[in-house]
Motif scaffolding. Structure first.
Motif: not given
Length: 482
Positions: A400-417
């Motif tokens: 859940a930490v490795i795959a689930g929790g961090i995915a939206p955080l990384i994705g939001a950062w990618l979208m902001s870029l």
């Protein structure tokens, strides 16, 4: 008429599980799962749509979204700790005790989010003035409480039903609590859909209405507690307790005997847990962002349709594991998600309403939740009886930490870029939007799961009272055969 003396034979134990007991266990497990995923979907929707202006104002929308998803991630980050704490208790004190405790933590925290003060406050806020920095701090504390409870809730629900189920129908029966996932997701999505359509002229963040979905958690919580208080302990744990075979140090036992099994369990869940977060949180934020520009409650509506598909797919997947095997079925759904990742995210980048609903329903409802339905019996059967609760909890929540929790955080950062690179303009189709790296991330997580299925032995039909893990049982059989 004379009564037979007590017996501890496995068939006798199974015979004492009546249809009423099985139904009660199914409802107890499903309602807890519904509460967890109501909270899960609710928090993911709120992170994507309302938390940024309420708790992280003063930032540009992209930064606020990243901060909002940061609190979302913290709930996942603490879940392994919850899994360890309550998993140990589940193997020492029983499944029922832990299931009562976890549902109280999750439901209580969700309800309290509904009474939090916001950062600045407003005329529509019953506190009048804002709480400043204290507001996001309190939000984080309650999110951590949610994570602690969720760290062992689904593990306990799946274990309870797996240990209650008759062996020949174990895959199907064990999948039933996972219907609570659809119940909770639909409830959260419908609430947000209705709120967002109440008055298009008024933003939900300018009223007290955003609080309603969180306060409604108390209803599910009350029903779940009532049913769980009347629940019997699982037959497998009851037998361990009767024969004084309950381990006093389940964590040490897990480390010494089940390290490889835990790693395999984490590998199996990378695609399912990652896919669930990516579709339920990140996809909703993506289609609503400046990069795509879709308006209205399209995200919530997509989750309603996806959950309807998932409600049919989950028990079907459980049934397929009874007929064709756990591993083969799980691998088939994982391969489907892998193949569909890039076409689905490419389709999302067009910002079309009907297409968005369709592809989210297929990606989440079939691929991700198909693995979910096949997972319950498989994960429980992988572990031996004495460290099962802790093992399943650690494997589930590690992923859940490795795959689930961090995915939206990384994705939001990618979208902001991506939005910054395009100067805030919409990016559709095969342009330079964020869909390609997000699809690549999902494909990577899914490929790990597909690989893991080739290292996992088939567990269909194995005894749940065996203290050995499935990989150790298979190894012993191979030695005996040679």
């Amino acid at each position: 008429m004379s009564l037979s003396p007590p017996t501890t034979h496995p068939q006798a134990v199974a015979a004492r599980i009546s249809t009423r007991d099985l139904a009660r266990a199914a409802w107890a497990s499903s309602l807890g799962s519904a509460l967890e995923y109501y909270d899960f979907a609710l928090y993911s929707l709120a992170s994507a749509l309302v938390f940024s202006p309420l708790f992280f104002p003063g930032n540009n929308p992209a930064t606020g979204l990243v901060l909002s998803f940061g609190t979302y991630f913290l709930g996942f980050a603490i879940r392994p700790l919850g899994g360890i704490i309550f998993g140990r208790l589940g193997d020492r004190l029983g499944r029922k005790f832990v299931l009562l405790t976890t549902v109280l933590l999750m439901g209580g925290a969700s309800t309290l989010i509904g009474v939090l003060p916001t950062y600045n406050g407003s005329a529509a806020d019953w506190y009048g003035t804002g709480a400043g920095i204290l507001a996001p701090i309190l939000l984080i504390v309650l999110r951590l409480m949610q994570g602690l409870g969720a760290g062992a809730e689904m593990a306990g629900a799946s274990i309870l039903m797996t240990e209650y189920a008759p062996a020949r129908r174990r895959g199907f029966v064990a999948s039933l609590p996972f219907l609570g996932v659809q119940m909770g997701t639909v409830a959260a999505a419908l609430v947000y859909f209705l709120l967002l359509n109440t008055n298009q002229a008024i933003k939900i963040t300018d009223t007290w209405l955003w609080r309603v979905p969180f306060l409604a958690s108390v209803v599910i919580l009350g029903v779940a507690i009532y049913i769980r208080l009347r629940l019997k302990e699982s037959p497998t744990f009851a037998k361990l307790e009767r024969h004084e075979q309950v381990t006093e140090r389940p964590l040490r036992t897990l480390i010494n005997r089940s390290g490889k099994t835990v790693l395999l369990g984490i590998g199996l869940r990378m695609a399912e847990n990652g896919g669930s977060s990516i579709y339920q949180a990140l996809a909703i934020a993506y289609v609503s962002s400046a990069a795509i520009g879709m308006k209205g409650p399209i995200g919530a509506l997509s989750l309603v349709f996806a959950a309807a598909v998932g409600a049919a797919v989950v028990p079907l997947a459980g049934w397929l594991t009874d007929k064709y095997g756990r591993v083969r079925t799980y691998r088939a759904f994982a391969i489907f998600q892998l193949i569909a990742a890039f076409p689905i995210w490419y389709a999302l980048s067009f910002g079309d309403t009907v297409l968005t609903i369709f592809v989210v329903s297929i990606g989440l409802g079939v691929g991700t939740w198909g693995m979910f339905g096949a997972q319950s019996a498989l994960m429980c059967e992988l572990f031996g009886s004495r460290q099962r609760y802790l093992g399943v909890s650690v494997a589930r929540e590690g992923s859940a930490v490795i795959a689930g929790g961090i995915a939206p955080l990384i994705g939001a950062w990618l979208m902001s870029l991506a939005v910054t690179a395009e100067g805030g303009s919409a990016v559709h189709g095969a342009g330079t939007g964020a869909w390609l790296p997000i699809a690549g991330y999902l494909a990577l997580l899914t490929a790990i799961t597909v690989a893991a299925t080739f290292a996992v032995p088939e567990t269909k039909g194995r005894s749940l009272e065996d203290p050995r893990d499935a990989i150790h049982e298979e190894h012993a059989a191979q030695l005996q055969g040679s």
